[in-house]
Design a protein around this motif. Sequence first.
Motif, PDB file in Angstrom:
ATOM      1  N   ARG A  42       0.979  -1.190  -0.002  1.00  0.00           N
ATOM      2  CA  ARG A  42      -0.090  -0.106   0.047  1.00  0.00           C
ATOM      3  C   ARG A  42       0.627   1.256  -0.032  1.00  0.00           C
ATOM      4  NH1 ARG A  42      -5.567  -0.963   3.395  1.00  0.00           N
ATOM      5  NH2 ARG A  42      -6.289  -2.777   2.139  1.00  0.00           N
ATOM      6  N   ASN A  43       1.973   1.288   0.459  1.00  0.00           N
ATOM      7  CA  ASN A  43       2.743   2.497   0.722  1.00  0.00           C
ATOM      8  C   ASN A  43       3.865   2.681  -0.430  1.00  0.00           C
ATOM      9  OD1 ASN A  43       1.053   2.304   3.260  1.00  0.00           O
ATOM     10  ND2 ASN A  43       2.822   3.275   4.367  1.00  0.00           N
ATOM     11  N   MET A  44       4.460   1.484  -0.712  1.00  0.00           N
ATOM     12  CA  MET A  44       5.411   1.555  -1.721  1.00  0.00           C
ATOM     13  C   MET A  44       4.775   1.026  -3.084  1.00  0.00           C
ATOM     14  SD  MET A  44       8.405  -0.157   0.730  1.00  0.00           S
ATOM     15  CE  MET A  44       9.751  -0.387  -0.439  1.00  0.00           C
ATOM     16  N   GLY A  45       3.688   0.734  -3.019  1.00  0.00           N
ATOM     17  CA  GLY A  45       3.268   0.392  -4.430  1.00  0.00           C
ATOM     18  C   GLY A  45       3.706  -0.728  -5.080  1.00  0.00           C
ATOM     19  N   LEU A  46       4.403  -1.650  -4.415  1.00  0.00           N
ATOM     20  CA  LEU A  46       4.934  -3.036  -5.035  1.00  0.00           C
ATOM     21  C   LEU A  46       3.670  -3.863  -5.194  1.00  0.00           C
ATOM     22  CD1 LEU A  46       7.728  -3.527  -2.645  1.00  0.00           C
ATOM     23  CD2 LEU A  46       7.759  -2.407  -4.949  1.00  0.00           C
ATOM     24  N   SER A  47       3.789  -4.867  -6.237  1.00  0.00           N
ATOM     25  CA  SER A  47       2.681  -5.597  -6.356  1.00  0.00           C
ATOM     26  C   SER A  47       2.617  -6.578  -5.166  1.00  0.00           C
ATOM     27  CB  SER A  47       2.851  -6.645  -7.681  1.00  0.00           C
ATOM     28  OG  SER A  47       4.291  -7.467  -7.265  1.00  0.00           O
ATOM     29  N   TRP A  48       1.100  -7.194  -5.084  1.00  0.00           N
ATOM     30  CA  TRP A  48       1.074  -8.037  -4.018  1.00  0.00           C
ATOM     31  C   TRP A  48       1.754  -9.410  -3.705  1.00  0.00           C
ATOM     32  CZ3 TRP A  48      -0.284 -12.884  -3.951  1.00  0.00           C
ATOM     33  CH2 TRP A  48      -0.854 -13.573  -4.996  1.00  0.00           C
ATOM     34  N   PRO A  49       2.273  -9.869  -4.841  1.00  0.00           N
ATOM     35  CA  PRO A  49       3.201 -11.109  -4.911  1.00  0.00           C
ATOM     36  C   PRO A  49       4.569 -10.553  -4.322  1.00  0.00           C
ATOM     37  CG  PRO A  49       2.196 -11.116  -6.916  1.00  0.00           C
ATOM     38  CD  PRO A  49       1.938  -9.753  -6.396  1.00  0.00           C
ATOM     39  N   ILE A  50       5.115  -9.396  -4.969  1.00  0.00           N
ATOM     40  CA  ILE A  50       6.265  -9.193  -4.302  1.00  0.00           C
ATOM     41  C   ILE A  50       6.268  -8.466  -2.611  1.00  0.00           C
ATOM     42  CG2 ILE A  50       8.182  -7.344  -4.474  1.00  0.00           C
ATOM     43  CD1 ILE A  50       8.123  -9.366  -6.713  1.00  0.00           C
ATOM     44  N   SER A  51       5.378  -8.007  -2.421  1.00  0.00           N
ATOM     45  CA  SER A  51       4.831  -7.463  -1.204  1.00  0.00           C
ATOM     46  C   SER A  51       4.800  -8.743  -0.211  1.00  0.00           C
ATOM     47  CB  SER A  51       3.569  -6.622  -0.969  1.00  0.00           C
ATOM     48  OG  SER A  51       3.876  -5.552  -1.889  1.00  0.00           O
ATOM     49  N   ASN A  52       4.156  -9.877  -0.808  1.00  0.00           N
ATOM     50  CA  ASN A  52       4.024 -11.081   0.081  1.00  0.00           C
ATOM     51  C   ASN A  52       5.255 -11.737   0.345  1.00  0.00           C
ATOM     52  OD1 ASN A  52       1.797 -12.526   1.448  1.00  0.00           O
ATOM     53  ND2 ASN A  52       2.258 -13.982   0.064  1.00  0.00           N
ATOM     54  N   THR A  53       6.186 -11.882  -0.604  1.00  0.00           N
ATOM     55  CA  THR A  53       7.514 -12.447  -0.481  1.00  0.00           C
ATOM     56  C   THR A  53       8.269 -11.521   0.394  1.00  0.00           C
ATOM     57  OG1 THR A  53       7.184 -13.167  -2.952  1.00  0.00           O
ATOM     58  CG2 THR A  53       9.461 -13.257  -1.785  1.00  0.00           C
ATOM     59  N   ILE A  54       8.390 -10.424   0.526  1.00  0.00           N
ATOM     60  CA  ILE A  54       9.050  -9.546   1.423  1.00  0.00           C
ATOM     61  C   ILE A  54       8.577  -9.781   2.604  1.00  0.00           C
ATOM     62  CG2 ILE A  54       9.525  -7.232   2.025  1.00  0.00           C
ATOM     63  CD1 ILE A  54       9.413  -6.363  -1.007  1.00  0.00           C
ATOM     64  N   SER A  55       7.152  -9.743   3.068  1.00  0.00           N
ATOM     65  CA  SER A  55       6.813  -9.906   4.302  1.00  0.00           C
ATOM     66  C   SER A  55       6.934 -11.467   4.784  1.00  0.00           C
ATOM     67  CB  SER A  55       5.126  -9.769   4.241  1.00  0.00           C
ATOM     68  OG  SER A  55       4.352 -10.570   3.705  1.00  0.00           O
ATOM     69  N   TRP A  56       7.049 -12.442   3.758  1.00  0.00           N
ATOM     70  CA  TRP A  56       7.343 -13.641   4.358  1.00  0.00           C
ATOM     71  C   TRP A  56       8.790 -14.078   4.648  1.00  0.00           C
ATOM     72  CZ3 TRP A  56      10.995 -17.237   1.927  1.00  0.00           C
ATOM     73  CH2 TRP A  56      10.715 -18.395   2.434  1.00  0.00           C
ATOM     74  N   VAL A  57       9.660 -13.326   4.040  1.00  0.00           N
ATOM     75  CA  VAL A  57      11.205 -13.443   4.327  1.00  0.00           C
ATOM     76  C   VAL A  57      11.297 -12.836   5.725  1.00  0.00           C
ATOM     77  CG1 VAL A  57      13.449 -12.459   3.726  1.00  0.00           C
ATOM     78  CG2 VAL A  57      12.071 -13.585   1.970  1.00  0.00           C
ATOM     79  N   LEU A  58      10.967 -11.522   5.890  1.00  0.00           N
ATOM     80  CA  LEU A  58      11.070 -10.941   7.405  1.00  0.00           C
ATOM     81  C   LEU A  58      10.284 -11.799   8.455  1.00  0.00           C
ATOM     82  CD1 LEU A  58      10.149  -7.302   6.295  1.00  0.00           C
ATOM     83  CD2 LEU A  58      12.533  -8.294   6.704  1.00  0.00           C
ATOM     84  N   SER A  59       9.148 -12.153   8.249  1.00  0.00           N
ATOM     85  CA  SER A  59       8.535 -13.032   9.103  1.00  0.00           C
ATOM     86  C   SER A  59       9.143 -14.572   9.511  1.00  0.00           C
ATOM     87  CB  SER A  59       7.110 -13.168   8.890  1.00  0.00           C
ATOM     88  OG  SER A  59       6.801 -13.820   7.691  1.00  0.00           O
ATOM     89  N   VAL A  60       9.709 -15.076   8.320  1.00  0.00           N
ATOM     90  CA  VAL A  60      10.356 -16.226   8.575  1.00  0.00           C
ATOM     91  C   VAL A  60      11.842 -15.982   9.438  1.00  0.00           C
ATOM     92  CG1 VAL A  60      11.733 -17.944   7.361  1.00  0.00           C
ATOM     93  CG2 VAL A  60       9.474 -17.380   6.442  1.00  0.00           C
ATOM     94  N   LEU A  61      12.433 -14.996   9.235  1.00  0.00           N
ATOM     95  CA  LEU A  61      13.640 -14.626   9.915  1.00  0.00           C
ATOM     96  C   LEU A  61      13.230 -14.666  11.562  1.00  0.00           C
ATOM     97  CD1 LEU A  61      15.584 -12.753   7.395  1.00  0.00           C
ATOM     98  CD2 LEU A  61      16.018 -15.088   8.094  1.00  0.00           C
ATOM     99  N   PHE A  62      12.321 -13.786  11.654  1.00  0.00           N
ATOM    100  CA  PHE A  62      11.485 -13.559  12.938  1.00  0.00           C
ATOM    101  C   PHE A  62      11.267 -14.865  13.670  1.00  0.00           C
ATOM    102  CE2 PHE A  62       8.321 -12.431  15.983  1.00  0.00           C
ATOM    103  CZ  PHE A  62       8.704 -11.555  16.793  1.00  0.00           C
ATOM    104  N   ALA A  63      10.605 -15.492  12.864  1.00  0.00           N
ATOM    105  CA  ALA A  63      10.125 -16.859  13.484  1.00  0.00           C
ATOM    106  C   ALA A  63      10.912 -17.641  13.906  1.00  0.00           C
ATOM    107  CB  ALA A  63       8.914 -17.515  12.566  1.00  0.00           C
ATOM    108  N   PHE A  64      11.978 -17.972  13.229  1.00  0.00           N
ATOM    109  CA  PHE A  64      13.114 -18.954  13.344  1.00  0.00           C
ATOM    110  C   PHE A  64      13.683 -18.475  14.661  1.00  0.00           C
ATOM    111  CE2 PHE A  64      17.543 -20.511  13.287  1.00  0.00           C
ATOM    112  CZ  PHE A  64      17.265 -21.828  13.271  1.00  0.00           C
ATOM    113  N   VAL A  65      14.150 -17.522  14.908  1.00  0.00           N
ATOM    114  CA  VAL A  65      14.700 -16.847  16.155  1.00  0.00           C
ATOM    115  C   VAL A  65      13.943 -17.363  17.426  1.00  0.00           C
ATOM    116  CG1 VAL A  65      15.675 -15.182  17.283  1.00  0.00           C
ATOM    117  CG2 VAL A  65      16.360 -15.406  14.901  1.00  0.00           C
ATOM    118  N   THR A  66      12.604 -16.738  17.199  1.00  0.00           N
ATOM    119  CA  THR A  66      11.874 -16.849  18.333  1.00  0.00           C
ATOM    120  C   THR A  66      11.330 -18.218  18.604  1.00  0.00           C
ATOM    121  OG1 THR A  66       9.683 -16.144  17.222  1.00  0.00           O
ATOM    122  CG2 THR A  66      10.931 -14.472  17.950  1.00  0.00           C
TER     123      THR A  66
END
Length: 147
Positions: A42-66
């Motif tokens: 919504r803010n950067m105007g990226l497509s939903w697949p690219i946005s979803n991939t970025i959000s996936w990478v960030l949440s996977v790294l967070f989830a592994f550590v926790t």
Amino acid sequence: MRLYRKFRQYLEAKHLWDVFTYLFFGGLATVVNIVSFAVAYRNMGLSWPISNTISWVLSVLFAFVTNKLWVFHTQTTNRLGLLWEFVKFLVARIFSYGLDMFTMWLIIDVMSGNDLIAKLITQVLVVVVNYVFSKLFIFTSPRRDRQ
């Protein structure tokens, strides 16, 4: 602090402490996922697949550590053991990423649904699938004493 100890003891007696901590940290990972998706889409105007991939990478790294440190409390004795645990985690998360992408596509593109509603629905599915994979296949080394 006393209330926390009683709450924890109760959940541990019912064998639900891991589920509770997983849902707590899974909830935080979901927040990371949804917020980063919304910012990218919504803010950067990226497509939903690219946005979803970025959000996936960030949440996977967070989830592994926790998950490793505070949910399943696994110990690895060397770098190879840590790498193997991360690879198993990543393979399982790639599977749930496919489920996430398919469900997002179905709701957004096929059904013309709202992107954030789609994201919330997919996160519920993903949390359940990821818990099963994490509990049964990934974080399986002996647990350290948490007392």
